[in-house]
Scaffold this motif. Structure first.
Motif, PDB file in Angstrom:
ATOM      1  N   ASP A  94     -46.780 -45.826   1.158  1.00 56.08           N
ATOM      2  CA  ASP A  94     -46.364 -47.131   0.683  1.00 56.08           C
ATOM      3  C   ASP A  94     -46.304 -48.158   1.806  1.00 56.08           C
ATOM      4  O   ASP A  94     -45.834 -49.256   1.613  1.00 56.08           O
ATOM      5  CB  ASP A  94     -45.010 -47.041  -0.023  1.00 56.08           C
ATOM      6  CG  ASP A  94     -44.002 -46.328   0.814  1.00 56.08           C
ATOM      7  OD1 ASP A  94     -44.387 -45.794   1.854  1.00 56.08           O
ATOM      8  OD2 ASP A  94     -42.823 -46.302   0.425  1.00 56.08           O
TER       9      ASP A  94
ATOM     10  N   TYR B 266     -39.205 -49.988  -1.589  1.00 54.98           N
ATOM     11  CA  TYR B 266     -39.500 -51.115  -2.463  1.00 54.98           C
ATOM     12  C   TYR B 266     -41.010 -51.299  -2.548  1.00 54.98           C
ATOM     13  O   TYR B 266     -41.734 -51.067  -1.571  1.00 54.98           O
ATOM     14  CB  TYR B 266     -38.866 -52.394  -1.922  1.00 54.98           C
ATOM     15  CG  TYR B 266     -37.379 -52.502  -2.134  1.00 54.98           C
ATOM     16  CD1 TYR B 266     -36.857 -53.248  -3.185  1.00 54.98           C
ATOM     17  CD2 TYR B 266     -36.478 -51.864  -1.271  1.00 54.98           C
ATOM     18  CE1 TYR B 266     -35.487 -53.363  -3.378  1.00 54.98           C
ATOM     19  CE2 TYR B 266     -35.107 -51.969  -1.454  1.00 54.98           C
ATOM     20  CZ  TYR B 266     -34.619 -52.720  -2.517  1.00 54.98           C
ATOM     21  OH  TYR B 266     -33.264 -52.820  -2.706  1.00 54.98           O
ATOM     22  N   SER B 267     -41.485 -51.735  -3.714  1.00 59.49           N
ATOM     23  CA  SER B 267     -42.895 -52.081  -3.833  1.00 59.49           C
ATOM     24  C   SER B 267     -43.231 -53.190  -2.838  1.00 59.49           C
ATOM     25  O   SER B 267     -42.385 -54.012  -2.491  1.00 59.49           O
ATOM     26  CB  SER B 267     -43.201 -52.549  -5.254  1.00 59.49           C
ATOM     27  OG  SER B 267     -42.994 -51.495  -6.170  1.00 59.49           O
ATOM     28  N   GLN B 268     -44.478 -53.196  -2.396  1.00 61.12           N
ATOM     29  CA  GLN B 268     -44.898 -54.129  -1.352  1.00 61.12           C
ATOM     30  C   GLN B 268     -44.503 -55.567  -1.679  1.00 61.12           C
ATOM     31  O   GLN B 268     -44.008 -56.304  -0.819  1.00 61.12           O
ATOM     32  CB  GLN B 268     -46.422 -54.026  -1.173  1.00 61.12           C
ATOM     33  CG  GLN B 268     -46.979 -54.896  -0.064  1.00 61.12           C
ATOM     34  CD  GLN B 268     -46.604 -54.378   1.315  1.00 61.12           C
ATOM     35  OE1 GLN B 268     -46.544 -53.167   1.520  1.00 61.12           O
ATOM     36  NE2 GLN B 268     -46.338 -55.269   2.250  1.00 61.12           N
ATOM     37  N   GLU B 269     -44.661 -55.963  -2.931  1.00 60.31           N
ATOM     38  CA  GLU B 269     -44.396 -57.355  -3.295  1.00 60.31           C
ATOM     39  C   GLU B 269     -42.911 -57.705  -3.320  1.00 60.31           C
ATOM     40  O   GLU B 269     -42.546 -58.874  -3.421  1.00 60.31           O
ATOM     41  CB  GLU B 269     -45.029 -57.674  -4.658  1.00 60.31           C
ATOM     42  CG  GLU B 269     -44.494 -56.860  -5.816  1.00 60.31           C
ATOM     43  CD  GLU B 269     -45.346 -55.633  -6.106  1.00 60.31           C
ATOM     44  OE1 GLU B 269     -45.584 -55.352  -7.291  1.00 60.31           O
ATOM     45  OE2 GLU B 269     -45.768 -54.954  -5.137  1.00 60.31           O
TER      46      GLU B 269
ATOM     47  N   GLU C 102     -46.116 -40.605 -11.828  1.00 55.01           N
ATOM     48  CA  GLU C 102     -46.112 -42.057 -11.763  1.00 55.01           C
ATOM     49  C   GLU C 102     -47.038 -42.677 -12.800  1.00 55.01           C
ATOM     50  O   GLU C 102     -46.918 -43.861 -13.126  1.00 55.01           O
ATOM     51  CB  GLU C 102     -46.491 -42.507 -10.349  1.00 55.01           C
ATOM     52  CG  GLU C 102     -45.420 -42.189  -9.333  1.00 55.01           C
ATOM     53  CD  GLU C 102     -45.884 -42.407  -7.905  1.00 55.01           C
ATOM     54  OE1 GLU C 102     -45.035 -42.340  -7.005  1.00 55.01           O
ATOM     55  OE2 GLU C 102     -47.086 -42.630  -7.704  1.00 55.01           O
TER      56      GLU C 102
ATOM     57  N   ARG D  64     -40.618 -56.435  -0.893  1.00 54.18           N
ATOM     58  CA  ARG D  64     -39.971 -56.065   0.370  1.00 54.18           C
ATOM     59  C   ARG D  64     -39.361 -57.236   1.124  1.00 54.18           C
ATOM     60  O   ARG D  64     -38.569 -57.024   2.046  1.00 54.18           O
ATOM     61  CB  ARG D  64     -40.967 -55.324   1.269  1.00 54.18           C
ATOM     62  CG  ARG D  64     -41.303 -53.960   0.731  1.00 54.18           C
ATOM     63  CD  ARG D  64     -42.239 -53.205   1.626  1.00 54.18           C
ATOM     64  NE  ARG D  64     -42.665 -51.970   0.965  1.00 54.18           N
ATOM     65  CZ  ARG D  64     -43.630 -51.191   1.403  1.00 54.18           C
ATOM     66  NH1 ARG D  64     -44.278 -51.521   2.521  1.00 54.18           N
ATOM     67  NH2 ARG D  64     -43.969 -50.105   0.750  1.00 54.18           N
TER      68      ARG D  64
ATOM     69  N   SER E  73     -39.828 -50.002  -8.593  1.00 51.57           N
ATOM     70  CA  SER E  73     -41.204 -50.422  -8.862  1.00 51.57           C
ATOM     71  C   SER E  73     -41.241 -51.601  -9.829  1.00 51.57           C
ATOM     72  O   SER E  73     -40.259 -51.874 -10.533  1.00 51.57           O
ATOM     73  CB  SER E  73     -41.989 -49.253  -9.456  1.00 51.57           C
ATOM     74  OG  SER E  73     -41.646 -49.069 -10.828  1.00 51.57           O
TER      75      SER E  73
ATOM     76  N   LYS F 181     -38.673 -44.773  -5.518  1.00 46.20           N
ATOM     77  CA  LYS F 181     -39.796 -45.705  -5.633  1.00 46.20           C
ATOM     78  C   LYS F 181     -40.053 -46.098  -7.087  1.00 46.20           C
ATOM     79  O   LYS F 181     -40.477 -47.220  -7.366  1.00 46.20           O
ATOM     80  CB  LYS F 181     -41.059 -45.086  -5.048  1.00 46.20           C
ATOM     81  CG  LYS F 181     -41.030 -44.929  -3.548  1.00 46.20           C
ATOM     82  CD  LYS F 181     -42.325 -44.283  -3.091  1.00 46.20           C
ATOM     83  CE  LYS F 181     -42.269 -43.950  -1.621  1.00 46.20           C
ATOM     84  NZ  LYS F 181     -43.473 -43.215  -1.201  1.00 46.20           N
TER      85      LYS F 181
END
Length: 603
Positions: A116, A207-210, A142, A212, A182, A178
């Motif tokens: 991630d 945390y999801s990339q968007e 997932e 963080r 998400s 995660k």
């Protein structure tokens, strides 16, 4: 001096005996911080207990089982169960050797952590030949419809965490952190994380990339050097702020584990049992309650709007107000603005302090007593129903059972809506589920799993009477017999263990520090720590019989998710045998190898 009892013998010097009432051993340690200051970065760079430090060290520098009388092919513990009769318990030195290698846990989780992180060069990661079977299983999980998982066939909204190294079928319906963080759960605007042990860098990567760089508030109980290190961990992240929980009573901890997640679509509350570190989400049994997605109330709504029948909204606000922190005012306002009416669980918290009068029933075990008296339905012959407690750490109970366990605490556990003044509490069986040495030895992690079970020799040797109440950890029903529990649960099952009158999942271990102890002839309740859990009562789920069925027990109703509660371990619990001993973290175990062929020498 030599101590001997039904569960073994050990040697303790007087200087090693602990006088601390709170023996959870979940107190911050700064030795890892000193290592960091000296340039050694091999150990955990977050505050953790002495027991966890010992586990990190043994993973970094394992001690192989040296008894050559056992053929190599049978040394793993699953294939070899030598008798432990006569095994001595010798208190280890408190001086710890410096850690000189990265822990095996860090190596095991490096793939997970890389997945991630931003990586332009690994778009074909899922096609790599080195992808483990467990990562494939996680990828499959997932791909499930998480929305259906949350809003479909799980009316209790109670989940276990995913465990690596078990059959995929046992991870069906389980969640990783995660998953919770998400985009499938909502478009995150900001969040608050309440916890005891926190690895900031690891947390950010969950945390999801968007998300963080979204505002993140961390609520903790660290002081002095530990607090300075926690703040230093967060220095690279401008979006992170902190709230320090006040701990004015000695040996208290901020042990609550909760997430507040604010989305464009609404608000969600998550109450769970895991620390915010990689190990707690890897191969341990943990519990999670996830709220519905709470919608925003119409603008201008005031008063008790958005309250549930369980009073969850006002209780959550009262809990946050107990921190007496201006930092949390923003979150209190956010909760006020949302509709929490769909909540079906009762909130049960502990906050540090000494409480009298009506305040005495706001927290701890007296809060549980009050809830059960007011909302638990009476069931015929319920006075004979036992109580079960399951936990990962044990505090000092006193010289005998009458001091706390079988007096004030048991009285709270057996309370119902009916008059129980004639009940002889000693007639109510108490089953305490806590792992044996063999449970730990044969676990997925082996002996280092015991770093999360910090029952100390100093406490154990003062309460041998307690061990007669102990039952083994067994979780074949959930496929987690070899994933050691960090979850904490309490319940009231029927004598045949086919029904339960109530079920509680909480951060509170078996200790007076967590649950509170009466003082001043019962007029005052003293609590040392912050804890939080949720109580499941049949009446809140529309069941008028006064009990849930235990999932899988009754063939005629075992498949009905609305009436069958998913107890995460086997019932009835199996009592310790004559050779079973409770896991104690700070003594060596060298007579038998664990699942990795290693011994346990904590010092």
């Amino acid at each position: 001096m030599l101590q001997e009892g039904a569960h073994g013998k050990w040697t303790v010097s007087s200087s090693d005996e602990s006088t601390e009432e709170n023996s959870d051993n979940e107190k911050p340690s700064t030795s890892s911080l000193l290592h960091a200051a000296r340039g050694r970065t091999s150990g955990p760079q977050y505050p953790c207990s002495e027991a966890r430090k010992a586990a990190h060290k043994r993973k970094a520098s394992p001690l192989k089982f040296s008894d050559t009388s056992f053929p190599a092919e049978i040394r793993p513990a699953e294939k070899q169960r030598p008798s432990q009769e006569g095994l001595g318990w010798c208190l280890s030195s408190s001086d710890e050797e410096p850690e000189d290698q990265e822990t095996q846990m860090q190596k095991e989780t490096v793939k997970e952590e890389k997945n991630d992180a931003p990586k332009e060069h690994s778009l074909n990661f899922h096609k790599e030949n080195e992808l483990s079977e467990n990562l494939k299983a996680e990828e499959y999980c997932e791909a499930q419809d998480t929305w259906d998982l949350l809003n479909g066939g799980n009316p209790f909204r109670f989940f276990l965490t995913k465990v690596r190294g078990i059959k995929q079928s046992y991870n069906s319906g389980a969640l990783h952190i995660k998953d919770i963080l998400s985009p499938l759960f909502g478009t995150l605007l900001s969040s608050a994380q309440f916890n005891y042990c926190i690895d900031v860098e690891w947390l950010v990567r969950q945390y999801s990339q968007e998300f963080r760089k979204k505002p993140l508030l961390i609520v903790h109980g660290e002081k002095r050097e530990s607090k300075a290190e926690l703040l230093a961990q967060a220095r690279p992240y401008e979006n992170i702020s902190f709230c320090q929980a006040k701990l004015d009573i000695a040996f208290g901890t901020h042990h609550t584990k909760m997430m507040l997640l604010l989305y464009e679509e609404g608000l969600r509350v998550v109450i769970h049992t895991s620390n915010l570190i990689a190990e707690d989400w890897h191969q341990k049994t943990q519990g999670i309650w996830i709220s519905p997605l709470y919608p925003r109330l119409p603008q201008g709504t005031t008063g008790s709007a958005g309250e549930s029948e369980t009073n969850f909204k006002s209780d959550l606000i009262s809990y946050l107000m107990a921190y007496n922190s201006p930092t949390l005012k923003e979150w209190i306002d956010k909760i006020q603005e949302h509709d929490l009416s769909e909540t079906r669980v009762y909130l049960l918290g502990s906050t540090p302090g000494r409480y009298q009068g009506i305040d005495k029933e706001k927290w701890g075990h007296l809060r549980l007593r009050k809830l059960l008296k007011e909302h638990a339905s009476s069931v015929p012959a319920q006075e004979s129903w036992p109580v079960v407690g399951q936990f990962s750490s044990i505090g000092s109970m006193g010289a005998d059972e009458s001091k706390w366990l079988c007096s004030e605490f048991q009285e709270s556990l057996v309370a119902t809506g009916s008059d129980v003044t004639t009940l002889r509490k000693y007639d109510v069986p108490i089953h305490l589920v806590y792992p044996t040495v063999d449970n730990v030895r044969q676990s997925l992690e082996g002996y280092p799993a015991g770093g999360s079970l910090p029952y100390s020799i100093q406490t154990a040797q003062k309460q041998l009477w307690l061990h007669s109440y102990f039952h083994k950890w067994s979780a074949e029903v959930s496929g987690r017999s070899h994933a050691m529990p960090h979850i904490k649960t309490y319940m009231r099952p029927s004598p045949d263990f086919q029904k339960i009158a109530w079920f509680l999942v909480t951060s509170a271990n078996l200790s007076k520090a967590a649950w509170g102890a009466l003082e001043k002839n019962g007029t005052q309740l003293m609590i040392r720590s912050y804890e939080l859990g949720v109580l499941f009562l049949p009446s809140a789920f529309g069941l008028d019989k006064g009990y849930f069925h235990v999932k899988g027990k009754l063939l005629s109703e075992s498949n009905d998710p609305a009436t069958s509660f998913p107890v995460p371990y086997d019932l009835p619990p199996e009592q310790y045998g004559s050779k079973d001993r409770p896991w104690i973290w700070n003594i060596p175990y060298t007579n038998a190898p664990d699942t990795h062929g290693n011994m346990w020498v904590p010092s």
